[in-house]
Design an enzyme around this catalytic site. Structure first.
Site, PDB file in Angstrom:
ATOM      1  N   SER A  14      -9.712 -13.025  -2.463  1.00 27.34           N
ATOM      2  CA  SER A  14     -10.022 -11.725  -1.838  1.00 27.34           C
ATOM      3  C   SER A  14     -11.225 -11.066  -2.493  1.00 27.34           C
ATOM      4  CB  SER A  14      -8.810 -10.794  -1.957  1.00 27.34           C
ATOM      5  OG  SER A  14      -7.659 -11.407  -1.450  1.00 27.34           O
ATOM      6  N   GLU A  34     -15.070 -22.532  -6.039  1.00 26.41           N
ATOM      7  CA  GLU A  34     -13.648 -22.500  -5.670  1.00 26.41           C
ATOM      8  C   GLU A  34     -13.053 -23.891  -5.835  1.00 26.41           C
ATOM      9  OE1 GLU A  34     -11.228 -20.174  -4.836  1.00 26.41           O
ATOM     10  OE2 GLU A  34      -9.976 -21.962  -4.793  1.00 26.41           O
ATOM     11  N   THR A  41      -5.341 -16.504  -2.807  1.00 24.06           N
ATOM     12  CA  THR A  41      -3.888 -16.351  -2.700  1.00 24.06           C
ATOM     13  C   THR A  41      -3.499 -15.705  -1.377  1.00 24.06           C
ATOM     14  OG1 THR A  41      -3.781 -16.081  -5.095  1.00 24.06           O
ATOM     15  CG2 THR A  41      -1.879 -15.322  -3.832  1.00 24.06           C
ATOM     16  N   CYS A  42      -4.147 -14.614  -1.048  1.00 22.19           N
ATOM     17  CA  CYS A  42      -3.751 -13.809   0.119  1.00 22.19           C
ATOM     18  C   CYS A  42      -3.712 -14.650   1.380  1.00 22.19           C
ATOM     19  CB  CYS A  42      -4.726 -12.642   0.270  1.00 22.19           C
ATOM     20  SG  CYS A  42      -4.434 -11.667   1.733  1.00 22.19           S
ATOM     21  N   CYS A  47      -0.244 -12.824   1.258  1.00 25.54           N
ATOM     22  CA  CYS A  47      -0.034 -11.831   2.322  1.00 25.54           C
ATOM     23  C   CYS A  47       0.074 -12.438   3.725  1.00 25.54           C
ATOM     24  CB  CYS A  47      -1.179 -10.827   2.368  1.00 25.54           C
ATOM     25  SG  CYS A  47      -2.138 -10.643   0.868  1.00 25.54           S
ATOM     26  N   LYS A  50       2.964 -15.040   4.377  1.00 22.87           N
ATOM     27  CA  LYS A  50       4.201 -14.280   4.182  1.00 22.87           C
ATOM     28  C   LYS A  50       4.490 -13.401   5.395  1.00 22.87           C
ATOM     29  CE  LYS A  50       4.076 -10.321   2.456  1.00 22.87           C
ATOM     30  NZ  LYS A  50       3.608  -9.309   1.501  1.00 22.87           N
ATOM     31  N   GLY A 174      12.971  -8.978  -8.905  1.00 25.35           N
ATOM     32  CA  GLY A 174      13.261  -7.687  -8.267  1.00 25.35           C
ATOM     33  C   GLY A 174      12.022  -7.022  -7.711  1.00 25.35           C
ATOM     34  N   TYR A 176       8.384  -6.866  -5.250  1.00 21.23           N
ATOM     35  CA  TYR A 176       8.267  -6.883  -3.790  1.00 21.23           C
ATOM     36  C   TYR A 176       8.260  -8.306  -3.220  1.00 21.23           C
ATOM     37  CZ  TYR A 176       3.189  -7.893  -3.589  1.00 21.23           C
ATOM     38  OH  TYR A 176       1.957  -8.484  -3.677  1.00 21.23           O
ATOM     39  N   GLU A 180      10.886  -9.420  -0.412  1.00 19.03           N
ATOM     40  CA  GLU A 180      10.382  -9.879   0.889  1.00 19.03           C
ATOM     41  C   GLU A 180      10.887 -11.282   1.215  1.00 19.03           C
ATOM     42  OE1 GLU A 180       6.180  -7.424   1.179  1.00 19.03           O
ATOM     43  OE2 GLU A 180       6.166  -9.382   0.244  1.00 19.03           O
ATOM     44  N   ARG A 197      17.669  -9.218 -13.034  1.00 22.52           N
ATOM     45  CA  ARG A 197      18.337  -8.926 -14.313  1.00 22.52           C
ATOM     46  C   ARG A 197      18.395  -7.423 -14.612  1.00 22.52           C
ATOM     47  NH1 ARG A 197      13.788 -11.207 -18.537  1.00 22.52           N
ATOM     48  NH2 ARG A 197      12.268  -9.658 -17.970  1.00 22.52           N
ATOM     49  N   ARG A 203      11.515  -2.003  -9.068  1.00 17.72           N
ATOM     50  CA  ARG A 203      11.120  -1.103 -10.153  1.00 17.72           C
ATOM     51  C   ARG A 203       9.723  -0.565  -9.860  1.00 17.72           C
ATOM     52  NH1 ARG A 203       9.229  -2.266 -15.489  1.00 17.72           N
ATOM     53  NH2 ARG A 203       9.154  -4.464 -14.945  1.00 17.72           N
ATOM     54  N   GLY A 261       7.357 -12.697 -11.350  1.00 22.08           N
ATOM     55  CA  GLY A 261       6.086 -12.189 -11.838  1.00 22.08           C
ATOM     56  C   GLY A 261       4.985 -13.225 -11.747  1.00 22.08           C
ATOM     57  N   HIS A 436       6.418  12.352  20.014  1.00 17.78           N
ATOM     58  CA  HIS A 436       7.842  12.257  20.287  1.00 17.78           C
ATOM     59  C   HIS A 436       8.121  11.219  21.357  1.00 17.78           C
ATOM     60  CE1 HIS A 436      11.930  13.723  20.299  1.00 17.78           C
ATOM     61  NE2 HIS A 436      11.880  13.772  21.615  1.00 17.78           N
ATOM     62  N   GLU A 441       7.317  11.185  13.482  1.00 19.60           N
ATOM     63  CA  GLU A 441       7.222  12.633  13.698  1.00 19.60           C
ATOM     64  C   GLU A 441       8.029  13.413  12.650  1.00 19.60           C
ATOM     65  OE1 GLU A 441       9.056  14.326  17.288  1.00 19.60           O
ATOM     66  OE2 GLU A 441      10.271  12.516  17.454  1.00 19.60           O
TER      67      GLU A 441
HETATM   68  C1  LIG Z   1       3.639 -14.258  -2.049  1.00 13.60           C
HETATM   69  C2  LIG Z   1       2.577 -13.191  -2.150  1.00 13.60           C
HETATM   70  C3  LIG Z   1       2.523 -12.189  -1.224  1.00 13.60           C
HETATM   71  C4  LIG Z   1       1.544 -11.217  -1.306  1.00 13.60           C
HETATM   72  N1  LIG Z   1       1.534 -10.230  -0.356  1.00 13.60           N
HETATM   73  C5  LIG Z   1       0.608  -9.264  -0.408  1.00 13.60           C
HETATM   74  C6  LIG Z   1       0.569  -8.246   0.581  1.00 13.60           C
HETATM   75  O1  LIG Z   1       1.382  -8.216   1.504  1.00 13.60           O
HETATM   76  N2  LIG Z   1      -0.401  -7.312   0.495  1.00 13.60           N
HETATM   77  C7  LIG Z   1      -1.326  -7.319  -0.520  1.00 13.60           C
HETATM   78  O2  LIG Z   1      -2.194  -6.450  -0.549  1.00 13.60           O
HETATM   79  N3  LIG Z   1      -1.309  -8.264  -1.477  1.00 13.60           N
HETATM   80  C8  LIG Z   1      -0.360  -9.235  -1.446  1.00 13.60           C
HETATM   81  N4  LIG Z   1      -0.348 -10.209  -2.406  1.00 13.60           N
HETATM   82  C9  LIG Z   1      -1.300 -10.119  -3.530  1.00 13.60           C
HETATM   83  C10 LIG Z   1      -2.675 -10.650  -3.152  1.00 13.60           C
HETATM   84  O3  LIG Z   1      -2.575 -11.943  -2.610  1.00 13.60           O
HETATM   85  C11 LIG Z   1      -3.555 -10.663  -4.405  1.00 13.60           C
HETATM   86  O4  LIG Z   1      -3.544  -9.380  -4.986  1.00 13.60           O
HETATM   87  C12 LIG Z   1      -4.990 -11.032  -4.085  1.00 13.60           C
HETATM   88  O5  LIG Z   1      -5.083 -12.291  -3.469  1.00 13.60           O
HETATM   89  C13 LIG Z   1      -5.837 -11.008  -5.364  1.00 13.60           C
HETATM   90  O6  LIG Z   1      -7.153 -11.395  -5.084  1.00 13.60           O
HETATM   91  P1  LIG Z   1      -8.067 -12.012  -6.221  1.00 13.60           P
HETATM   92  O7  LIG Z   1      -9.432 -12.090  -5.632  1.00 13.60           O
HETATM   93  O8  LIG Z   1      -7.886 -11.290  -7.484  1.00 13.60           O
HETATM   94  O9  LIG Z   1      -7.498 -13.482  -6.475  1.00 13.60           O
HETATM   95  P2  LIG Z   1      -7.044 -14.657  -5.513  1.00 13.60           P
HETATM   96  O10 LIG Z   1      -6.972 -14.232  -4.104  1.00 13.60           O
HETATM   97  O11 LIG Z   1      -5.825 -15.219  -6.129  1.00 13.60           O
HETATM   98  O12 LIG Z   1      -8.249 -15.696  -5.606  1.00 13.60           O
HETATM   99  C14 LIG Z   1      -8.545 -16.392  -6.788  1.00 13.60           C
HETATM  100  C15 LIG Z   1      -9.224 -17.695  -6.407  1.00 13.60           C
HETATM  101  O13 LIG Z   1      -9.795 -18.276  -7.563  1.00 13.60           O
HETATM  102  C16 LIG Z   1      -9.620 -19.668  -7.518  1.00 13.60           C
HETATM  103  N5  LIG Z   1      -9.744 -20.174  -8.890  1.00 13.60           N
HETATM  104  C17 LIG Z   1      -8.922 -19.910  -9.934  1.00 13.60           C
HETATM  105  N6  LIG Z   1      -9.404 -20.488 -11.060  1.00 13.60           N
HETATM  106  C18 LIG Z   1     -10.543 -21.138 -10.711  1.00 13.60           C
HETATM  107  C19 LIG Z   1     -11.483 -21.907 -11.437  1.00 13.60           C
HETATM  108  N7  LIG Z   1     -11.379 -22.112 -12.753  1.00 13.60           N
HETATM  109  N8  LIG Z   1     -12.523 -22.438 -10.740  1.00 13.60           N
HETATM  110  C20 LIG Z   1     -12.675 -22.235  -9.423  1.00 13.60           C
HETATM  111  N9  LIG Z   1     -11.808 -21.499  -8.685  1.00 13.60           N
HETATM  112  C21 LIG Z   1     -10.758 -20.955  -9.334  1.00 13.60           C
HETATM  113  C22 LIG Z   1      -8.240 -19.827  -6.906  1.00 13.60           C
HETATM  114  O14 LIG Z   1      -8.041 -21.117  -6.365  1.00 13.60           O
HETATM  115  C23 LIG Z   1      -8.265 -18.728  -5.846  1.00 13.60           C
HETATM  116  O15 LIG Z   1      -8.731 -19.192  -4.610  1.00 13.60           O
HETATM  117  C24 LIG Z   1       0.600 -11.228  -2.353  1.00 13.60           C
HETATM  118  C25 LIG Z   1       0.638 -12.247  -3.303  1.00 13.60           C
HETATM  119  C26 LIG Z   1       1.626 -13.225  -3.213  1.00 13.60           C
HETATM  120  C27 LIG Z   1       1.652 -14.315  -4.239  1.00 13.60           C
END
Ligand SMILES: Cc1cc2nc3c(=O)[nH]c(=O)nc-3n(C[C@H](O)[C@H](O)[C@H](O)COP(=O)(O)OP(=O)(O)OC[C@H]3O[C@@H](n4cnc5c(N)ncnc54)[C@H](O)[C@@H]3O)c2cc1C
Length: 451
Positions: A14, A34, A41-42, A47, A50, A174, A176, A180, A197, A203, A261, A436, A441
């Site tokens: 992201s 990359e 991750t997203c 996100c 999910k 515990g 989100y 979810e 736990r 929290r 976590g 309404h 509302e």
């Molecule tokens: C199950 C789950 C559900 C989520 N749901 C939501 C949601 O509903 N809403 C929301 O806002 N957020 C959600 N999030 C959180 C959100 O995905 C993250 O906050 C967000 O993706 C963080 O972005 P980032 O750019 O920090 O890292 P990331 O999106 O994690 O990107 C990091 C990138 O770096 C790459 N990378 C890592 N190390 C190296 C390396 N050494 N060399 C080259 N590439 C590398 C990885 O492969 C990855 O593609 C969720 C997360 C999870 C796990």
């Protein structure tokens, strides 16, 4: 000295994609490295997939709801491979879009794993690239506790690709993501236990909202076990998992998912050797302008320990580019970040919890609260209830917190976040005419403070 790039970003998630695209749009020579998947991750294991699973998980209940409205239908079965593969196809489509976005904006995409060599050099699979500035945006990774048999458990990463859908599942955690996924598994038909736990799940959320949401979640059939922890996990010959609890009890299940976590993903980056300082929990220390202890190296997103949310990483990426290349000298504003939990019903929240407000403003707060049976369920017959809460600073009349447990709560609270960010007072809320009949509302009709 001239370098290969002006900005080299590690991680096309992201934050990394947004920063590199925005910088390239300003004419900056940018590369992004990359090693796993475009969009991070997203898009791949967060996100987006999910939310698709959340949609899938809500159909079984919709069938139940329909009966009260005279719609004769039944929920026959759910086919996991169809959902899993349709989801994966959609993610592949999004990966392609990210690739095009980067290419079209002139960003050089380098596939491989990056590590730092020095303050201006990154090595990717043996090849060196130099850059004026390096941005670490490597995100996070799920963390499994050191419990005997933890190798038999999955995390959210694997949950998206399971070969078989489990009949019984224990989701541990515990936060989100745990809550979810418990909703997803339960809605899709698994006998689901949510094990935590601590005393209460979620929290950090408003106490009243946590308690109310936990009641609703339990009413959907999820078995919530609090103050419970796993001692060990054993895999039986028939594939079942025997879960020994610290209390001495034993549970049998088909899958255990740890959502206990996430840790910062800094593996192999070589941070220490280059002098990039980290905290005890591994997150990179960055100042208000994302600069690390090495002046040419910056970091943002989940890896620096700010709220782990995609819109936060996106905003940081844009802020960094504005700071670097557009003369913006202001830091990122982390106040009033709205967020949602996509459980059933959804939770959404912006601003202070009642506990935070009391800590910050003492007696100078007024609470408005309402809990009710949504109109739909008066006919559907389902027991689901909704809750809404406004926190007002009494002396200024400003609304400083809004929380709700309502289907699609995130869609509502996003709008409220704008009002709260703009400093709206309770008087402005009260003078707003409601729509309404809606649940939303209620936010403009709550007149009497909680007793
Ligand atoms: C199950 C789950 C559900 C989520 N749901 C939501 C949601 O509903 N809403 C929301 O806002 N957020 C959600 N999030 C959180 C959100 O995905 C993250 O906050 C967000 O993706 C963080 O972005 P980032 O750019 O920090 O890292 P990331 O999106 O994690 O990107 C990091 C990138 O770096 C790459 N990378 C890592 N190390 C190296 C390396 N050494 N060399 C080259 N590439 C590398 C990885 O492969 C990855 O593609 C969720 C997360 C999870 C796990």
């Amino acid at each position: 000295m001239s370098h290969d790039f002006e900005l080299l970003v590690i991680g096309a998630g992201s934050g990394g994609v947004r920063a590199s695209r925005m910088a390239a749009a300003k004419g900056v020579k940018v590369a992004v490295v990359e090693n796993r998947y475009l969009g991070g991750t997203c898009v791949n294991v967060g996100c987006v997939p999910k939310k698709l699973f959340v949609y899938a998980s809500e159909y079984s209940e919709k069938v139940e709801e329909a009966k009260g409205f005279g719609v004769e239908t039944e929920f026959k079965s759910f086919d996991w491979p169809t959902l899993r593969d349709n989801k994966s196809n959609e993610i592949s489509r999004l990966n392609g879009i990210y690739n095009n976005l980067l290419e079209n904006s002139g960003v050089t995409l380098i596939n491989g794993t990056a590590s730092l060599k020095d303050a201006n050099t990154v090595v990717v699979d043996g090849k060196e690239y130099t850059s004026d500035k390096i941005l670490i945006a490597t995100g996070g990774w799920p963390f499994k506790p050191d419990v005997p048999g933890a190798e038999h458990a999955i995390t959210s990463n694997e949950a998206f690709f399971l070969e078989e859908f489990p009949k019984r599942v224990i989701v541990v955690g515990g936060g989100y993501i745990a809550v979810e996924f418990a909703g997803i598994f339960n809605g899709l038909g698994a006998e689901t236990t949510l094990m935590y736990r601590g005393e209460q799940v979620l929290r950090g959320f408003d106490e009243g909202i946590r308690n109310f949401a936990a009641e609703q979640i339990a009413a959907k059939g999820i078995n919530i076990l609090t103050q419970t922890d796993i001692e060990r996990i054993d895999k039986q010959d028939n594939g079942e998992l025997t879960v020994q609890l610290k209390s001495g009890d034993t549970l049998t299940t088909d899958a255990v998912m740890y959502a206990t976590g996430r840790r910062p993903m800094t593996d192999g980056l070589n941070l220490e050797q280059v002098g990039v300082k980290t905290r005890n929990n591994g997150t990179i220390i960055a100042d208000d302008f994302f600069q690390t202890s090495v002046p040419s190296i910056y970091a943002l997103g989940d890896v620096i320990g700010t709220p782990a949310l995609t819109p936060v990483a996106l905003a940081q990426g844009m802020k960094l580019v504005a700071n670097f290349y557009a003369g913006d000298t202001t830091p990122m504003d982390y106040n009033n970040i709205a967020t949602a939990v996509f459980c059933q019903p959804n939770i959404a929240t912006v601003g202070l919890t009642e506990e935070e407000a009391a800590k910050e403003h003492g007696e100078d707060i007024t609470i408005f609260e309402s809990s009710f049976r949504p109109m739909k369920h008066t006919v559907s017959g389902l027991p689901e209830r909704s809750m809404m809460k406004l926190i007002v600073q009494t002396s200024t009349d400003k609304v400083i917190g809004a929380h709700m447990v309502v289907p699609d709560a995130g869609e509502i609270v996003q709008g409220l976040a704008i009002a709260i960010k703009a400093g709206a007072t309770k008087a402005i809320f009260d003078s707003t005419i409601g729509i309404h009949p809606t649940a939303a509302e209620e936010f403009v009709t709550m007149r009497s403070p909680r007793g």
